[in-house]
Design an enzyme around this catalytic site. Structure first.
Site, PDB file in Angstrom:
ATOM      1  N   ASP A 157      37.565  18.263 -48.697  1.00  0.00           N
ATOM      2  CA  ASP A 157      36.891  17.409 -47.727  1.00  0.00           C
ATOM      3  C   ASP A 157      37.354  17.956 -46.385  1.00  0.00           C
ATOM      4  OD1 ASP A 157      36.661  15.229 -45.762  1.00  0.00           O
ATOM      5  OD2 ASP A 157      36.021  14.048 -47.483  1.00  0.00           O
ATOM      6  N   SER A 158      36.476  18.122 -45.426  1.00  0.00           N
ATOM      7  CA  SER A 158      36.873  18.837 -44.206  1.00  0.00           C
ATOM      8  C   SER A 158      37.918  18.078 -43.396  1.00  0.00           C
ATOM      9  CB  SER A 158      35.658  19.182 -43.357  1.00  0.00           C
ATOM     10  OG  SER A 158      35.143  18.048 -42.728  1.00  0.00           O
ATOM     11  N   SER A 159      38.139  16.814 -43.705  1.00  0.00           N
ATOM     12  CA  SER A 159      39.221  16.080 -43.029  1.00  0.00           C
ATOM     13  C   SER A 159      40.575  16.675 -43.400  1.00  0.00           C
ATOM     14  CB  SER A 159      39.199  14.605 -43.431  1.00  0.00           C
ATOM     15  OG  SER A 159      37.952  14.064 -43.149  1.00  0.00           O
ATOM     16  N   THR A 189      31.100  18.095 -42.920  1.00  0.00           N
ATOM     17  CA  THR A 189      30.592  17.903 -41.560  1.00  0.00           C
ATOM     18  C   THR A 189      31.637  17.314 -40.611  1.00  0.00           C
ATOM     19  OG1 THR A 189      29.742  15.744 -42.205  1.00  0.00           O
ATOM     20  CG2 THR A 189      28.195  17.584 -42.283  1.00  0.00           C
ATOM     21  N   ASP A 190      32.638  16.589 -41.178  1.00  0.00           N
ATOM     22  CA  ASP A 190      33.555  15.856 -40.293  1.00  0.00           C
ATOM     23  C   ASP A 190      34.270  16.756 -39.293  1.00  0.00           C
ATOM     24  OD1 ASP A 190      32.800  13.552 -41.533  1.00  0.00           O
ATOM     25  OD2 ASP A 190      34.610  13.341 -42.755  1.00  0.00           O
TER      26      ASP A 190
HETATM   27  N1  LIG Z   1      29.295  15.005 -44.736  1.00  0.00           N
HETATM   28  C1  LIG Z   1      30.491  15.480 -44.996  1.00  0.00           C
HETATM   29  O1  LIG Z   1      30.612  16.626 -45.362  1.00  0.00           O
HETATM   30  C2  LIG Z   1      31.686  14.570 -44.768  1.00  0.00           C
HETATM   31  C3  LIG Z   1      32.910  14.892 -45.572  1.00  0.00           C
HETATM   32  N2  LIG Z   1      33.870  13.854 -45.456  1.00  0.00           N
HETATM   33  C4  LIG Z   1      33.561  16.183 -45.110  1.00  0.00           C
HETATM   34  O2  LIG Z   1      33.667  16.418 -43.939  1.00  0.00           O
HETATM   35  O3  LIG Z   1      34.001  16.961 -45.917  1.00  0.00           O
END
Ligand SMILES: NC(=O)C[C@H](N)C(=O)O
Length: 666
Positions: A157-159, A189-190
């Site tokens: 997860d990009s977080s 996306t984060d």
């Molecule tokens: N839409 C996403 O990809 C959000 C996800 N929590 C991420 O950043 O990995």
């Protein structure tokens, strides 16, 4: 034994069109035909048993290759215990079942899996209608897009991303740079805007597209944005030489260091508030070439993975205490992005706050002033803005906080620079992350005498029509100027706002022409003004192929220094060419192919190397020359995920003139 009658290109070409049948299964019609279309895949074809129709085979020159690095993110997530989390080893298998993202028939017909040695390589489908042509698996020039997926473990997860993950992505791109036409990074996306910004700085002298994308809804769901985002990113990465780190989302291609995530609940999740998209993928894909940033350099691509972690973001708010600011600026903090109000303002009635800021900048902390507003730039129009300059802050222009932070991290890690040099870099536009002050800099189209004359003769006055004419006319004019080595004419065309990278009706760019003619200074000029060494004409030839063909040694050296390289197919086919040159004792030809990166040990179509051919026909001088060449410049062999060979560039380069690179775009 080698057929030593191959002493010119014509006989060689004829020989190649009659493949030696003993290399392939005699009764397998498909394999014979495929071997003709795919000479470079010949060796592995015998284990490929496809009997499908052959009419749809596409020559490999008409394939573009893209490396997809899957780091994680929602695009490949599934539900576990009611929460979304990445799922390992499932993504490629799922794509394989999606006809818009993979053409299994074509893969079987062309022995794709055999050739690449893994099932992680997929191919986009062939278009079936006009719209498909522009938006599906083939570009206007009919290129199939073949893509290989490199999946990270663990998927994140990009977080959970850190600067180490940015370094890993950068190194993987560097390692595979010469094997692919473009790169797609699948990412959550984060924090995608942070990674895109960081990569834009880490990738120095970039000449190929790197496109980050992901999704708000996994591709496994019925209604999702992942498939469209991946498809769009692949098409752009495979078809267009946009030498930038970009972000593709919801039908738009953005400059990576200009974006910010603005919506957690919409497919339209990103915004680039201070720069229009580089491309839009509507009915047609429209590239805004005037905006595309170019490295304007003759240096080779490299990735700098050194990043400074002692950086931070501090957002001003009414009533913030001096103690908070002091605590934040304590060592080991070395660089801070201060998010200020409006056009870069802070309270000028708070000496306690301003004193803390001043103390920090005096002690060597670099503080960048960026606005909290989504859109706009910092300026010094208010007294409340000027106090920050007095406190030693650097104006961040219209940079996003994400870009300013990653730029700080990149610049502060440059050990060879002193504090003043780092501050200077921070205030400069390095990768198009901030808008230049264009007051008076942009030439108005109607200022150009040339365009005026044409406009008059065509009775045209409106700006859009003038621009259309300029865009239509300048590529062939620039090619004509390149042909006669006329740098002044090119300069004039550039001043009119023309893009010197555009190709003519055959996709031949001024750099192709200059390489054919051997105009070294002009090649240098073009490279310093945004020309790309990766442009391919309709025959799949790059400027390097042209310079080799016409034997312009110095041009070959300069193009190689700038990062030009033969395609994998061309390198595989080089063995036969080298044998032919060796058979005829063509030392000059052998040297130029070697300079261009050909592996002198690569066997020809019948398994013999150039040196064996020279020995067989008693060309002693050629044998000695080859031995000398090989000892001077030993080559490695290309392989999937292997670094390509480095050009040994210790030769004299006198005659090469450095032109000052002036970034020509906002
Ligand atoms: N839409 C996403 O990809 C959000 C996800 N929590 C991420 O950043 O990995």
């Amino acid at each position: 034994m080698a057929d030593t009658s191959f002493n010119n290109m014509t006989s060689l070409a004829r020989a190649l069109s009659q493949p030696k049948l003993d290399l392939i299964e005699p009764n397998d019609v498909f394999t014979t035909r495929a071997a003709q279309v795919y000479p470079c895949r010949r060796r592995k074809l015998s284990s490929c048993n496809s009997v499908e129709s052959l009419e749809t085979l596409t020559p490999p020159a008409a394939e573009a290759r893209v490396l997809v690095i899957n780091t994680g993110g929602t695009i490949g997530m599934t539900l576990h215990d009611n929460v979304l989390a990445p799922k390992a080893n499932a993504f490629v298998q799922s794509l394989r079942k999606l006809p818009i993202l993979h053409d299994e028939t074509y893969a079987q017909q062309t022995c794709l899996y055999n050739y690449y040695g893994s099932e992680n390589t997929l191919v986009l489908p062939k278009p079936t209608s006009h719209c498909d042509h522009l938006s599906h698996g083939m570009s206007k020039n009919n290129k199939r897009i073949v893509y290989t997926i490199l999946e990270y473990s663990p998927l994140l997860d990009s977080s959970n991303m850190t600067t180490d993950d940015w370094g890993r992505i950068g190194k993987d791109i560097e390692k595979n740079y010469e094997n692919y036409d473009g790169f797609v990074i699948l990412h959550g996306t984060d924090t995608m805007a942070y990674t895109a910004s960081a990569l834009s700085f880490m990738c120095e002298h970039l000449g190929k597209p790197i496109i980050l994308t992901g999704a708000q809804v996994p591709i496994y769901e019925m209604r999702n944005d992942g498939r469209g985002n991946l498809l769009g990113a692949l098409l752009i990465a495979g078809q267009f030489v946009i030498p930038e780190v970009c972000l593709y989302f919801y039908n738009k291609l953005y400059r990576g260091n200009r974006v910010t995530k603005v919506d957690a609940g919409s497919f339209n999740a990103f915004s680039s508030p201070n720069l229009a998209p580089l491309a839009t993928a509507e009915v047609d894909v429209t590239i805004n070439w005037d905006t595309v940033w170019r490295a304007n350099t003759t240096a080779k691509f490299q990735v700098s993975t050194e990043l400074n972690r002692n950086v931070g973001l501090l957002r001003l708010f009414p009533g913030i205490t001096a103690a908070t600011v002091r605590a934040f600026l304590q060592p080991p903090m070395e660089g801070v992005v201060l998010e200020t109000y409006g056009s870069g303002n802070a309270p000028d009635n708070r000496p306690d706050l301003l004193e803390e800021l001043k103390k920090a900048t005096d002690s060597g902390v670099i503080i960048i002033n960026c606005t909290q507003c989504l859109r706009g730039t910092v300026s010094t129009s208010y007294a409340t803005g000027k106090v920050l300059i007095d406190a030693g802050l650097i104006a961040g222009g219209d940079m996003t906080p994400e870009a300013a932070l990653s730029k700080l991290s990149y610049v502060l890690a440059k050990k060879e620079l002193d504090l003043e040099a780092k501050k200077k870099l921070m205030s400069q536009n390095l990768r198009g992350e901030m808008s230049a002050d264009l007051a008076g800099a942009k030439l108005c189209l109607s200022d150009s005498r040339f365009i005026q004359v044409i406009a008059k003769s065509l009775s045209i006055s409106c700006k859009e029509e003038l621009e259309a004419i300029r865009d239509a006319l300048t590529p062939p004019l620039a090619c004509a100027a390149a042909k006669i080595g006329d740098i002044e004419a090119l300069e004039a065309l550039k001043d009119m706002g023309s893009n010197l990278c555009l190709g003519d009706y055959d996709g031949r760019t001024p750099l192709h022409i200059a390489a054919c003619e051997g105009h070294l200074k002009l090649v240098q000029y073009l490279l310093s003004h945004g020309a790309t060494v990766y442009a391919k004409d309709r025959y799949g030839d790059t400027p390097l192929c042209n310079a080799v063909r016409f034997r312009h040694k110095e041009v070959v050296k300069l193009l190689r220094k700038t990062g030009a390289h033969f395609s994998r197919d061309k390198l595989e086919e080089a063995g036969t060419e080298l044998c032919s040159l060796a058979a005829s004792g063509d030392l000059e030809g052998l040297e130029i192919w070697s300079l261009a990166g050909a592996d002198l040990n690569r066997p020809g179509y019948d398994g013999q190397t150039a040196i064996e051919v020279a020995q067989a026909v008693g060309k002693k001088e050629t044998v000695a020359f080859l031995v000398q060449l090989m000892s001077k410049n030993p080559k490695k062999v290309f392989g999937e995920f292997n670094t390509c060979d480095e050009y040994d560039d210790d030769d004299d380069e006198s005659g090469v003139i450095e032109f000052t690179a002036t970034p020509s775009r906002a």
